[in-house]
Motif scaffolding. Structure first.
Motif, mmCIF file in Angstrom:
data_model
loop_
_atom_site.group_PDB
_atom_site.id
_atom_site.type_symbol
_atom_site.label_atom_id
_atom_site.label_comp_id
_atom_site.label_asym_id
_atom_site.label_seq_id
_atom_site.Cartn_x
_atom_site.Cartn_y
_atom_site.Cartn_z
ATOM 1 N N GLN A 1 0.832 -1.210 0.000
ATOM 2 C CA GLN A 1 0.000 0.000 0.000
ATOM 3 C C GLN A 1 0.867 1.260 0.000
ATOM 4 O O GLN A 1 0.451 2.300 -0.487
ATOM 5 N N GLU B 1 -0.773 -11.881 -6.443
ATOM 6 C CA GLU B 1 -1.715 -11.075 -7.215
ATOM 7 C C GLU B 1 -2.907 -10.632 -6.370
ATOM 8 O O GLU B 1 -3.413 -9.519 -6.528
ATOM 9 N N GLU C 1 -1.974 -7.445 -4.736
ATOM 10 C CA GLU C 1 -1.914 -6.348 -5.707
ATOM 11 C C GLU C 1 -3.322 -5.852 -6.046
ATOM 12 O O GLU C 1 -3.558 -4.644 -6.111
ATOM 13 N N VAL C 2 -4.243 -6.785 -6.257
ATOM 14 C CA VAL C 2 -5.626 -6.422 -6.577
ATOM 15 C C VAL C 2 -6.268 -5.694 -5.398
ATOM 16 O O VAL C 2 -6.919 -4.667 -5.564
ATOM 17 N N TRP C 3 -6.078 -6.206 -4.180
ATOM 18 C CA TRP C 3 -6.672 -5.580 -2.995
ATOM 19 C C TRP C 3 -6.128 -4.168 -2.806
ATOM 20 O O TRP C 3 -6.876 -3.235 -2.536
ATOM 21 N N VAL C 4 -4.819 -4.010 -2.965
ATOM 22 C CA VAL C 4 -4.173 -2.711 -2.748
ATOM 23 C C VAL C 4 -4.694 -1.658 -3.725
ATOM 24 O O VAL C 4 -4.870 -0.493 -3.364
ATOM 25 N N GLU C 5 -4.976 -2.074 -4.959
ATOM 26 C CA GLU C 5 -5.469 -1.122 -5.965
ATOM 27 C C GLU C 5 -6.726 -0.397 -5.510
ATOM 28 O O GLU C 5 -6.939 0.752 -5.869
ATOM 29 N N GLY C 6 -7.558 -1.060 -4.731
ATOM 30 C CA GLY C 6 -8.805 -0.455 -4.288
ATOM 31 C C GLY C 6 -8.735 0.237 -2.946
ATOM 32 O O GLY C 6 -9.772 0.609 -2.397
ATOM 33 N N HIS C 7 -7.536 0.408 -2.405
ATOM 34 C CA HIS C 7 -7.405 0.980 -1.070
ATOM 35 C C HIS C 7 -6.349 2.083 -1.041
ATOM 36 O O HIS C 7 -5.354 2.016 -1.756
#
Length: 134
Positions: free
Chosen positions: A65, A75, A78-84
């Motif tokens: 983050q 992955e 990476e996907v979770w971080v993109e939305g936070h």
């Protein structure tokens, strides 16, 4: 439990990967807070390896983050971080504190010491700490 089945990397164990798999079901960062606080709150007790693995994975999410993901970052993270959003200074400090507790005294540290891989593991943890900005 032997350390031969896992590497020194933050994601080289089933506990961390199970935690990562659960993270994607959360919209908020409560699993991160819970994993870090579990370790911090038990600083004076005997820290079991699974709690250590989870907190290390949580610290990796905080590092990701912060824009400093692990080279083998799953992955799912990476996907979770993109939305936070980027983590607060408090969250980064919690991640650093949890890692310092694990490095000071934990079942995980003992397992690495017994396996002869302590220096390599400590190096991996220091590398993670270096990706958690002050």
């Amino acid at each position: 439990m032997t350390m031969g089945a896992s590497g020194v990397g933050s994601f080289d164990n089933d506990d961390a990967m199970d935690w990562v798999a659960e993270l994607k079901g959360y919209a908020d960062d409560s699993p991160i807070v819970d994993a870090l606080n579990t370790v911090i709150d038990q600083a004076d007790d005997y820290l079991e390896a699974p709690e250590c693995f989870n907190a290390i994975a949580a610290a990796e999410v905080v590092a990701a983050q912060s824009g400093n993901p692990h080279e083998d970052c799953p992955e799912e993270i990476e996907v979770w971080v993109e939305g936070h959003p980027a983590p607060s200074a408090t969250r980064v400090a919690q991640a650093r504190q949890a890692l310092e507790v694990i490095l000071a005294e934990s079942e995980l540290k003992g397992l690495w010491k017994d396996s002869g891989g302590l220096d390599e593991w400590q190096g991996a943890m220091e590398e993670l700490l270096s990706r958690l900005p002050y």
